[in-house]
Design a protein around this motif. Sequence first.
Motif, PDB file in Angstrom:
ATOM      1  N   ALA A   1       0.815  -1.222   0.000  1.00 52.31           N
ATOM      2  CA  ALA A   1       0.000   0.000   0.000  1.00 52.31           C
ATOM      3  C   ALA A   1       0.845   1.268   0.000  1.00 52.31           C
ATOM      4  CB  ALA A   1      -0.928   0.006   1.212  1.00 52.31           C
ATOM      5  N   ARG A   2       2.009   1.233   0.658  1.00 54.84           N
ATOM      6  CA  ARG A   2       2.828   2.447   0.797  1.00 54.84           C
ATOM      7  C   ARG A   2       3.147   3.113  -0.536  1.00 54.84           C
ATOM      8  NH1 ARG A   2       7.502   4.993   3.809  1.00 54.84           N
ATOM      9  NH2 ARG A   2       9.067   5.366   2.203  1.00 54.84           N
ATOM     10  N   PRO A   3       3.751   2.425  -1.526  1.00 59.95           N
ATOM     11  CA  PRO A   3       4.078   3.119  -2.783  1.00 59.95           C
ATOM     12  C   PRO A   3       2.848   3.543  -3.569  1.00 59.95           C
ATOM     13  CG  PRO A   3       4.562   0.789  -2.958  1.00 59.95           C
ATOM     14  CD  PRO A   3       4.266   1.050  -1.513  1.00 59.95           C
ATOM     15  N   LYS A   4       1.772   2.797  -3.446  1.00 67.74           N
ATOM     16  CA  LYS A   4       0.554   3.161  -4.165  1.00 67.74           C
ATOM     17  C   LYS A   4      -0.033   4.464  -3.624  1.00 67.74           C
ATOM     18  CE  LYS A   4      -0.684  -1.573  -5.480  1.00 67.74           C
ATOM     19  NZ  LYS A   4      -1.620  -2.695  -5.291  1.00 67.74           N
ATOM     20  N   ILE A   5       0.023   4.643  -2.309  1.00 73.13           N
ATOM     21  CA  ILE A   5      -0.473   5.876  -1.692  1.00 73.13           C
ATOM     22  C   ILE A   5       0.439   7.039  -2.053  1.00 73.13           C
ATOM     23  CG2 ILE A   5      -0.875   7.033   0.521  1.00 73.13           C
ATOM     24  CD1 ILE A   5      -1.765   4.288   1.623  1.00 73.13           C
ATOM     25  N   LEU A   6       1.749   6.803  -2.008  1.00 74.97           N
ATOM     26  CA  LEU A   6       2.693   7.855  -2.396  1.00 74.97           C
ATOM     27  C   LEU A   6       2.428   8.321  -3.824  1.00 74.97           C
ATOM     28  CD1 LEU A   6       6.052   6.502  -0.915  1.00 74.97           C
ATOM     29  CD2 LEU A   6       4.968   8.682  -0.319  1.00 74.97           C
ATOM     30  N   LYS A   7       2.250   7.398  -4.746  1.00 79.12           N
ATOM     31  CA  LYS A   7       2.043   7.739  -6.152  1.00 79.12           C
ATOM     32  C   LYS A   7       0.714   8.456  -6.361  1.00 79.12           C
ATOM     33  CE  LYS A   7       1.865   5.706 -10.789  1.00 79.12           C
ATOM     34  NZ  LYS A   7       1.955   4.436 -11.577  1.00 79.12           N
ATOM     35  N   ALA A   8      -0.328   7.968  -5.704  1.00 82.34           N
ATOM     36  CA  ALA A   8      -1.667   8.525  -5.924  1.00 82.34           C
ATOM     37  C   ALA A   8      -1.785   9.961  -5.430  1.00 82.34           C
ATOM     38  CB  ALA A   8      -2.710   7.648  -5.248  1.00 82.34           C
ATOM     39  N   PHE A   9      -0.978  10.356  -4.452  1.00 79.16           N
ATOM     40  CA  PHE A   9      -1.132  11.677  -3.845  1.00 79.16           C
ATOM     41  C   PHE A   9       0.153  12.501  -3.950  1.00 79.16           C
ATOM     42  CE2 PHE A   9      -4.199   8.822  -1.888  1.00 79.16           C
ATOM     43  CZ  PHE A   9      -5.382   9.525  -2.124  1.00 79.16           C
ATOM     44  N   GLY A  10       0.883  12.280  -5.009  1.00 76.32           N
ATOM     45  CA  GLY A  10       2.035  13.113  -5.318  1.00 76.32           C
ATOM     46  C   GLY A  10       3.126  13.108  -4.277  1.00 76.32           C
ATOM     47  N   GLY A  11       3.247  12.026  -3.533  1.00 75.07           N
ATOM     48  CA  GLY A  11       4.299  11.916  -2.527  1.00 75.07           C
ATOM     49  C   GLY A  11       4.008  12.628  -1.218  1.00 75.07           C
ATOM     50  N   GLU A  12       2.837  13.259  -1.086  1.00 71.78           N
ATOM     51  CA  GLU A  12       2.549  14.030   0.128  1.00 71.78           C
ATOM     52  C   GLU A  12       2.085  13.162   1.295  1.00 71.78           C
ATOM     53  OE1 GLU A  12       1.449  18.549  -1.261  1.00 71.78           O
ATOM     54  OE2 GLU A  12      -0.170  17.206  -0.654  1.00 71.78           O
ATOM     55  N   ARG A  13       1.499  12.015   1.001  1.00 72.84           N
ATOM     56  CA  ARG A  13       0.966  11.176   2.075  1.00 72.84           C
ATOM     57  C   ARG A  13       1.911   9.999   2.277  1.00 72.84           C
ATOM     58  NH1 ARG A  13      -5.636  11.419   1.004  1.00 72.84           N
ATOM     59  NH2 ARG A  13      -5.663  13.648   0.429  1.00 72.84           N
ATOM     60  N   VAL A  14       2.699  10.095   3.343  1.00 70.84           N
ATOM     61  CA  VAL A  14       3.787   9.146   3.582  1.00 70.84           C
ATOM     62  C   VAL A  14       3.401   8.200   4.710  1.00 70.84           C
ATOM     63  CG1 VAL A  14       6.209   8.885   4.201  1.00 70.84           C
ATOM     64  CG2 VAL A  14       5.473  10.856   2.818  1.00 70.84           C
ATOM     65  N   MET A  15       3.339   6.917   4.378  1.00 68.58           N
ATOM     66  CA  MET A  15       3.076   5.891   5.381  1.00 68.58           C
ATOM     67  C   MET A  15       4.387   5.221   5.752  1.00 68.58           C
ATOM     68  SD  MET A  15       0.382   2.722   5.284  1.00 68.58           S
ATOM     69  CE  MET A  15       1.330   1.622   4.247  1.00 68.58           C
ATOM     70  N   THR A  16       4.697   5.210   7.029  1.00 64.51           N
ATOM     71  CA  THR A  16       5.929   4.601   7.522  1.00 64.51           C
ATOM     72  C   THR A  16       5.576   3.636   8.639  1.00 64.51           C
ATOM     73  OG1 THR A  16       8.160   5.085   8.345  1.00 64.51           O
ATOM     74  CG2 THR A  16       6.364   6.418   9.246  1.00 64.51           C
ATOM     75  N   ILE A  17       6.521   2.759   8.990  1.00 62.67           N
ATOM     76  CA  ILE A  17       6.304   1.907  10.156  1.00 62.67           C
ATOM     77  C   ILE A  17       6.309   2.797  11.396  1.00 62.67           C
ATOM     78  CG2 ILE A  17       8.761   1.424  10.499  1.00 62.67           C
ATOM     79  CD1 ILE A  17       5.817  -1.047  11.007  1.00 62.67           C
ATOM     80  N   GLY A  18       5.510   2.448  12.379  1.00 62.45           N
ATOM     81  CA  GLY A  18       5.432   3.261  13.583  1.00 62.45           C
ATOM     82  C   GLY A  18       6.781   3.414  14.273  1.00 62.45           C
ATOM     83  N   ARG A  19       7.010   4.603  14.807  1.00 62.74           N
ATOM     84  CA  ARG A  19       8.194   4.857  15.626  1.00 62.74           C
ATOM     85  C   ARG A  19       7.798   4.564  17.068  1.00 62.74           C
ATOM     86  NH1 ARG A  19      10.125  10.397  12.370  1.00 62.74           N
ATOM     87  NH2 ARG A  19      10.584   9.261  10.435  1.00 62.74           N
ATOM     88  N   VAL A  20       8.412   3.553  17.625  1.00 66.48           N
ATOM     89  CA  VAL A  20       7.866   2.984  18.847  1.00 66.48           C
ATOM     90  C   VAL A  20       8.991   2.695  19.841  1.00 66.48           C
ATOM     91  CG1 VAL A  20       7.970   0.622  17.912  1.00 66.48           C
ATOM     92  CG2 VAL A  20       6.301   1.171  19.687  1.00 66.48           C
ATOM     93  N   ALA A  21       8.728   2.952  21.109  1.00 60.57           N
ATOM     94  CA  ALA A  21       9.717   2.734  22.175  1.00 60.57           C
ATOM     95  C   ALA A  21       9.717   1.273  22.597  1.00 60.57           C
ATOM     96  CB  ALA A  21       9.431   3.652  23.354  1.00 60.57           C
ATOM     97  N   ILE A  22       9.976   0.405  21.620  1.00 62.04           N
ATOM     98  CA  ILE A  22      10.086  -1.034  21.832  1.00 62.04           C
ATOM     99  C   ILE A  22      11.366  -1.487  21.136  1.00 62.04           C
ATOM    100  CG2 ILE A  22       9.041  -3.300  21.454  1.00 62.04           C
ATOM    101  CD1 ILE A  22       6.324  -1.977  21.412  1.00 62.04           C
ATOM    102  N   LEU A  23      12.136  -2.299  21.806  1.00 63.39           N
ATOM    103  CA  LEU A  23      13.456  -2.662  21.308  1.00 63.39           C
ATOM    104  C   LEU A  23      13.385  -3.724  20.216  1.00 63.39           C
ATOM    105  CD1 LEU A  23      15.436  -2.894  24.691  1.00 63.39           C
ATOM    106  CD2 LEU A  23      15.012  -0.883  23.250  1.00 63.39           C
ATOM    107  N   THR A  24      14.081  -3.486  19.124  1.00 64.80           N
ATOM    108  CA  THR A  24      14.233  -4.500  18.087  1.00 64.80           C
ATOM    109  C   THR A  24      15.589  -5.192  18.190  1.00 64.80           C
ATOM    110  OG1 THR A  24      14.920  -2.711  16.602  1.00 64.80           O
ATOM    111  CG2 THR A  24      12.630  -3.465  16.453  1.00 64.80           C
ATOM    112  N   GLN A  25      16.406  -4.756  19.132  1.00 67.14           N
ATOM    113  CA  GLN A  25      17.650  -5.448  19.477  1.00 67.14           C
ATOM    114  C   GLN A  25      17.972  -5.138  20.926  1.00 67.14           C
ATOM    115  OE1 GLN A  25      20.169  -3.672  16.470  1.00 67.14           O
ATOM    116  NE2 GLN A  25      20.924  -2.092  17.867  1.00 67.14           N
ATOM    117  N   ASN A  26      18.772  -5.964  21.551  1.00 63.62           N
ATOM    118  CA  ASN A  26      19.127  -5.730  22.947  1.00 63.62           C
ATOM    119  C   ASN A  26      19.747  -4.343  23.084  1.00 63.62           C
ATOM    120  OD1 ASN A  26      18.274  -8.345  23.288  1.00 63.62           O
ATOM    121  ND2 ASN A  26      20.316  -9.193  23.677  1.00 63.62           N
ATOM    122  N   HIS A  27      19.382  -3.659  24.177  1.00 64.83           N
ATOM    123  CA  HIS A  27      19.775  -2.258  24.290  1.00 64.83           C
ATOM    124  C   HIS A  27      19.825  -1.848  25.753  1.00 64.83           C
ATOM    125  CE1 HIS A  27      20.038   1.942  22.950  1.00 64.83           C
ATOM    126  NE2 HIS A  27      19.104   2.245  23.824  1.00 64.83           N
TER     127      HIS A  27
END
Length: 563
Positions: free
Chosen positions: A191-217
């Motif tokens: 869905a991400r590239p299709k939304i970007l293309k349909a709306f001229g790159g203005e509507r950007v879907m990204t993975i959530g920025r979240v305070a959960i570790l994806t590696q030991n920290h």
Amino acid sequence: MADTYDYDAIVVGSGMSGGWAAKELTQAGLRTLVLEAGGPIDPRADYVEHVQPWQMHFRGLGDRKALERDYPIQSRCYACDEVGSKFFVKDADNPYPTPTDAPFNWLRGRQVGGRSIMWGRQVYRWSDLDFEANLKDGHGTDWPIRYRDIAPWYAHVERFIGVSGATEGLSQLPDGVFLPPMQMTAVEADARPKILKAFGGERVMTIGRVAILTQNHNGRLACHYCGPCEKGCITNSYFSSIAATLPAARATGNLTLLPHSVVAEVLYDPKLGRARGVRVIDGITRYETVFTSRIVFLCASAIESVRLLLNSKSAQFPDGLANSSGTLGKYVMDHNFGAGAWGTHPGFKDKRTIGNRPNGVYIARFRNVKSQQPDFLRGYGFQGGAGRSGWDRGQWMPGYGAAFKQSLIDELGDWGFGATGFGETLPREENRVTLDPEVKDKWGIPAARIEVRWSDNERAMEKDMAKTMAEMLEAAGFKDVHPNEDMNPPGHCIHEMGGARMSKSSKDGVLNGWNQSWDVKNLFVTDGSCMASTACQNPSITYMALTARAVAHAVAAMKRNEL
């Protein structure tokens, strides 16, 4: 002879901002007392994220009578369920009147760690689009800070707590210090590239920025995708004050933490023009104690800190401590939240998710970024995600026996995608918190009376949220798209802000650009009450960054003997 104090610093509250105040103060060498109104939490005994439905008396569906009796308001939050209700206050003990035409869902946790135990963990930096909004459109008072003032402190917080996310290079959503991002599902990635293309790159879907570790920290383990984070995290994979900041404070040897300590009043010394300490009611025995300190940090949550200041009256401050501006309790806000859209996708039947990803996708603000939308001011972002209906769909399907059970695992349902908007609310003087003249809580402290209403601007924004989310789903190939214009009442987003706002001058707010009271120089307020506007991003990381910044300022002032 020099004055003597019980402590160098007192922190009221042990949650998101209170934990950060404790960490920074103790690491600076200050003997610090943290006062928590609720009880202690032992993750090994109290966390319930791995309790399975078959281990619960009501199979996870909840004890309806108990929830209606003890948690009629709190149970409006999805996290306040059969086992998670232990992390929420009992409503009868903690009343708060509202006007009949202005409901407000005040969702609270009183325990060591506060709401950092069951928060949503989404963390997004603000930008100058947010810090300059009040000045540019004339609503609220201008922030005394800009992005450059807080950017180093965002990084300071991110490096410690661990934030997983992807860089996008957006001016309205600054990138941060990220751990590797979580993966999108196949449908989200499509869905991400299709939304970007349909709306001229203005509507950007990204993975959530979240305070959960994806590696030991920092001594904490990477997430193993069990999913129900709102019930605790025994591996400390998501940030909470119990998992990270309070242990760091305790390691210094400078921390004293007292649970069951209900702060009723900040005490003011008129001769020195300073706060001298706090009056505390023992939450169990009702015995009262006074603790003194050189500085006081209020981190009790937005409405609680405002209530405490309003209740701290004196001849010098008859309308509440640090209220020479008359703004204390006013300009209370929350994100307008609820509208969006959902739909189903006919494809990707060969794809499934692995584990229970404790995160979703984020669609960054695109309204009123480059051009002005005619129907409303400010903007909104979306949070949601895509997944397949799983085995639990069997609750609503006919069938029984081994073959039926196996089909629920092998023959998953269609992919669906839903997202909800989080909108910026305009600061308005009439949205306020006062002390109720009659109602008191279990400990005899006057209750907060909350009067907050949505304006036409928020209602127009909600309609646009439903429209634009439906547009994006249709552009990405989803079917049976259903827009939703429903609005939740204020408070339901659990992002209450304002009431003791920062300002450029003492006549316009309670706090200066360092979260320091204009009137009482050794008093700092760093929870959500300090906010002069809401932006549309989840606010917790901004509270944390402001807290760390305020502590650095306070410590430097103490070294100069200014406090």
